[in-house]
Design an enzyme around this catalytic site. Structure first.
Site, PDB file in Angstrom:
ATOM      1  N   ARG A 143       8.977 -53.688  37.187  1.00  0.00           N
ATOM      2  CA  ARG A 143      10.094 -54.656  37.180  1.00  0.00           C
ATOM      3  C   ARG A 143       9.858 -55.687  38.262  1.00  0.00           C
ATOM      4  NH1 ARG A 143      15.678 -53.051  38.067  1.00  0.00           N
ATOM      5  NH2 ARG A 143      14.729 -51.304  39.133  1.00  0.00           N
ATOM      6  N   LYS A 193      24.485 -65.692  53.210  1.00  0.00           N
ATOM      7  CA  LYS A 193      23.244 -66.394  53.589  1.00  0.00           C
ATOM      8  C   LYS A 193      22.190 -65.914  52.591  1.00  0.00           C
ATOM      9  CE  LYS A 193      19.678 -66.410  55.383  1.00  0.00           C
ATOM     10  NZ  LYS A 193      18.449 -66.652  54.569  1.00  0.00           N
ATOM     11  N   PRO A 194      21.960 -66.714  51.513  1.00  0.00           N
ATOM     12  CA  PRO A 194      20.955 -66.282  50.530  1.00  0.00           C
ATOM     13  C   PRO A 194      19.547 -66.500  51.072  1.00  0.00           C
ATOM     14  CG  PRO A 194      21.793 -68.453  49.937  1.00  0.00           C
ATOM     15  CD  PRO A 194      22.540 -68.036  51.183  1.00  0.00           C
ATOM     16  N   ALA A 195      18.559 -65.949  50.386  1.00  0.00           N
ATOM     17  CA  ALA A 195      17.173 -66.098  50.832  1.00  0.00           C
ATOM     18  C   ALA A 195      16.690 -67.525  50.600  1.00  0.00           C
ATOM     19  CB  ALA A 195      16.289 -65.106  50.079  1.00  0.00           C
ATOM     20  N   GLU A 248       4.751 -51.011  51.953  1.00  0.00           N
ATOM     21  CA  GLU A 248       5.422 -51.401  50.707  1.00  0.00           C
ATOM     22  C   GLU A 248       4.511 -52.434  50.014  1.00  0.00           C
ATOM     23  OE1 GLU A 248       9.230 -53.141  51.664  1.00  0.00           O
ATOM     24  OE2 GLU A 248      10.166 -52.354  49.860  1.00  0.00           O
ATOM     25  N   GLU A 266      20.561 -52.274  53.621  1.00  0.00           N
ATOM     26  CA  GLU A 266      19.750 -51.843  52.466  1.00  0.00           C
ATOM     27  C   GLU A 266      18.343 -52.351  52.733  1.00  0.00           C
ATOM     28  OE1 GLU A 266      20.732 -49.962  50.081  1.00  0.00           O
ATOM     29  OE2 GLU A 266      22.912 -50.056  50.192  1.00  0.00           O
ATOM     30  N   LEU A 267      17.460 -51.456  53.171  1.00  0.00           N
ATOM     31  CA  LEU A 267      16.173 -51.919  53.707  1.00  0.00           C
ATOM     32  C   LEU A 267      15.004 -51.534  52.801  1.00  0.00           C
ATOM     33  CD1 LEU A 267      17.024 -51.080  57.426  1.00  0.00           C
ATOM     34  CD2 LEU A 267      17.463 -53.186  56.149  1.00  0.00           C
ATOM     35  N   GLY A 327      17.190 -56.404  52.805  1.00  0.00           N
ATOM     36  CA  GLY A 327      15.912 -57.050  53.082  1.00  0.00           C
ATOM     37  C   GLY A 327      14.968 -56.054  53.729  1.00  0.00           C
ATOM     38  N   GLU A 331      25.861 -49.078  48.422  1.00  0.00           N
ATOM     39  CA  GLU A 331      26.460 -50.149  47.614  1.00  0.00           C
ATOM     40  C   GLU A 331      26.721 -49.595  46.216  1.00  0.00           C
ATOM     41  OE1 GLU A 331      23.680 -53.466  48.179  1.00  0.00           O
ATOM     42  OE2 GLU A 331      25.035 -54.233  49.713  1.00  0.00           O
ATOM     43  N   SER A 355      19.383 -47.485  39.346  1.00  0.00           N
ATOM     44  CA  SER A 355      20.463 -48.384  39.797  1.00  0.00           C
ATOM     45  C   SER A 355      21.585 -48.481  38.778  1.00  0.00           C
ATOM     46  CB  SER A 355      19.913 -49.793  40.024  1.00  0.00           C
ATOM     47  OG  SER A 355      18.789 -49.739  40.835  1.00  0.00           O
ATOM     48  N   ASN A 401      14.563 -61.161  45.810  1.00  0.00           N
ATOM     49  CA  ASN A 401      13.977 -60.510  44.627  1.00  0.00           C
ATOM     50  C   ASN A 401      14.962 -60.251  43.486  1.00  0.00           C
ATOM     51  OD1 ASN A 401      15.184 -58.488  46.092  1.00  0.00           O
ATOM     52  ND2 ASN A 401      13.522 -57.026  45.875  1.00  0.00           N
ATOM     53  N   CYS A 413      12.734 -53.060  45.905  1.00  0.00           N
ATOM     54  CA  CYS A 413      12.781 -52.042  46.959  1.00  0.00           C
ATOM     55  C   CYS A 413      12.633 -50.653  46.359  1.00  0.00           C
ATOM     56  CB  CYS A 413      14.086 -52.143  47.713  1.00  0.00           C
ATOM     57  SG  CYS A 413      15.507 -52.063  46.616  1.00  0.00           S
TER      58      CYS A 413
END
Ligand code: NAD
Length: 489
Positions: free
Chosen positions: A292, A184-186, A395, A264-265, A242, A472, A455, A161, A298
């Site tokens: 957004r 490891k990207p999505a 969600e 980070e869930l 994720g 983070e 953020s 995202n 998330c």
């Protein structure tokens, strides 16, 4: 190739695996397609890493760690600053790619690139500011030193995202600390990662730093990458962003070698509007917190909890604001709401809305799929929503605002906390004392007071409860990649 991605950008997107400082095809020769969600067309076929490729990336990261861990902090600081400068210099190209593979409107993609670049700038500064301690032991018998050192090779798994921000939040602190990384990207959006990795690869090479400091292994089989690495004792750190469900599986895997983990869930953010709120500001904040990336964040406001006295007025104004949103391909001028990431996401959002409407919620606007190519869902507002509806307990990850009402501050807090998640909450109120009471009472890692966006690279981002572990950004972001060593002298 769609016209949405300028050919000058397309020509520079690496589609291989980055291992040990060089791009290469997957060992099995396989590829997987990456789509433009605004048209459903295939943008690129990307190398599909196998388990062997993942292990080769770990070998490269492990070998590079031996040299990189002892590089001067100032050298790492300069590396990150150069990456920041390069991202800013190529911001337009990177933003075009974010929009092409993720769907978000170009203005949002530009903001994401600037936000991501800030992590490199911030951790460029933090790289030379690790703290430690030297003191005489209280017993007077010896001296105590407390030193920090890099954890070791880190596996960084990211979602689709925010195709650049999510890797920036991990790669920048990892490299600042002296760790090496395997990203490891999505599967749904790995292209921007590749473009930024190429920038970092060039900067490493320019400084004669080992290429294996950063490795990238896109794969259509996430487990094919994560499982052999989590079982390998050379890996020392896992950072994941994720869903909570996948996070749980990875935490179990990380237990094998007792890895340091950052998680980070998922979230289920409450957006509280009190009777003393400035309603115009609340509606502006609601659009920021909800819309957004078409609601696919998330930190998206998932439940609008509004005092009964102002709920009618707030919902009316929110509906009017939703009516002004412009749905379309993110690269089209004037578009404010892009597509969802894939067809299955549209199905899911439609089911949540239809389920709520069938159970008595009232659709004030939207509630349908626009007639156009691409994976779109109309901006939707529902009221008469009740706390037991899946629209509230899950969600949403779509452009849908669900409005519920409360009668007292205590009831609002109870409703807000009635979820296993605790990433972020938003509160609109004119009463500072109330805002401070909420900061104590809400089960959340972050709270936006009269703000729909929290953020910031310079502040600790993260959740409590099932929303995760660790932070983070801020000074805390570096700690995630440092071990503490106590020396008694
Ligand atoms: P996801 O959990 O499906 O996938 C995230 C990443 O994990 C992807 O790279 C995916 O390929 C990989 N993955 C999936 N299954 C795996 C497995 N069994 N083993 C190893 N890796 C696996 O999530 P998503 O759909 O990409 O992203 C949406 C979710 O991410 C939402 O729940 C959202 O709230 C969360 N998210 C959280 C934050 C945060 O900072 N807290 C930020 C963005 C997104």
């Amino acid at each position: 190739m769609t016209p949405s991605l300028p050919p000058t950008v397309a020509a520079h997107v690496p589609t291989g695996l980055l291992i040990g400082g060089g791009w290469r095809p997957a060992s099995g020769g396989a590829t997987f397609p990456v789509h433009d969600p605004g048209t459903t067309e295939v943008l690129f076929d990307v190398a599909d890493a196998t388990s062997d490729d993942a292990v080769a990336a770990l070998t490269a990261a492990d070998e590079a760690f031996a040299a990189y861990r002892s590089s001067a902090p100032s050298e790492r600081s300069e590396l990150l600053r150069a990456v920041y400068d390069a991202i800013r210099a190529h911001a337009e190209d990177i933003a075009a790619l974010v929009t092409a593979e993720g769907g978000k409107p170009l203005a949002e993609a530009r903001a994401e690139v600037a936000y991501a670049a800030d992590y490199f700038r911030w951790f460029s500064g933090e790289a030379v500011r690790f703290d430690g301690l030297a003191r005489r032991a209280p017993a007077g018998t010896h001296h105590q030193l407390v030193l920090r050192r890099p954890v070791g090779p880190a596996l960084l798994i990211t979602p689709w995202n925010f195709p650049i921000a999510m890797i920036a939040r991990k790669v920048a602190p990892a490299l600042a600390a002296g760790c090496t990384a395997i990203v490891k990207p999505a599967r749904l959006a790995p292209l921007t990662t590749a473009l930024v990795a190429e920038i970092i690869r060039e900067e490493l090479a320019r400084r004669d730093l080992p290429g294996g400091v950063l490795n990238v292994v896109p794969s259509s089989s996430a487990r094919g990458v994560s499982e052999p690495l989590l079982a390998d004792p050379r890996l020392r750190k896992l950072s994941f962003t994720g869903s909570t469900e996948v996070g749980r599986t990875l935490l179990a895997g990380a237990a094998q070698n007792v890895l340091r983990t950052s998680m980070e869930l998922g979230g289920n953010a409450p957006f509280l509007v009190f009777e003393d709120a400035d309603l115009d500001a609340a509606v502006t904040g609601a659009i920021a917190a909800k819309m957004r990336n078409s609601g696919q964040t998330c930190v998206a406001a998932n439940r609008f909890l509004v005092h009964a006295k102002v709920a009618g007025e707030f919902t009316e104004r929110l509906t009017e604001a939703f009516a002004t949103l412009v749905v379309g391909h993110g690269a089209e001028p004037g578009v404010t709401v892009g597509p969802l990431i894939e067809g299955a996401a549209v199905e899911r959002v439609d089911e949540l809305v239809a389920g709520a409407a069938g159970a008595g919620a009232r659709v004030r606007i939207g509630g349908e799929r626009p007639h156009r190519p691409g994976w779109f869902y109309a901006p939707t507002v529902l009221d008469r929503v009740t706390p037991d509806m899946p629209l509230v307990t899950e969600e949403i990850f779509g452009p849908v605002a669900a409005v519920l009402t409360f009668g007292s501050e205590q009831e609002a807090i109870t409703m807000a906390n009635a979820t296993p998640f605790g990433l972020v909450a938003y509160a609109y109120t004119g009463d500072l004392s109330r805002a401070l009471r909420l900061a104590e009472a809400l089960d959340t890692g972050m709270l936006g007071v009269n703000r729909g966006m929290v953020s910031d690279a310079t502040a600790p981002f993260g959740g409590v409860k099932s929303s995760g572990l660790g932070r983070e950004g801020g000074a805390e972001g570096l700690d995630e990649y440092l071990d503490t060593v106590y020396v008694a002298v």
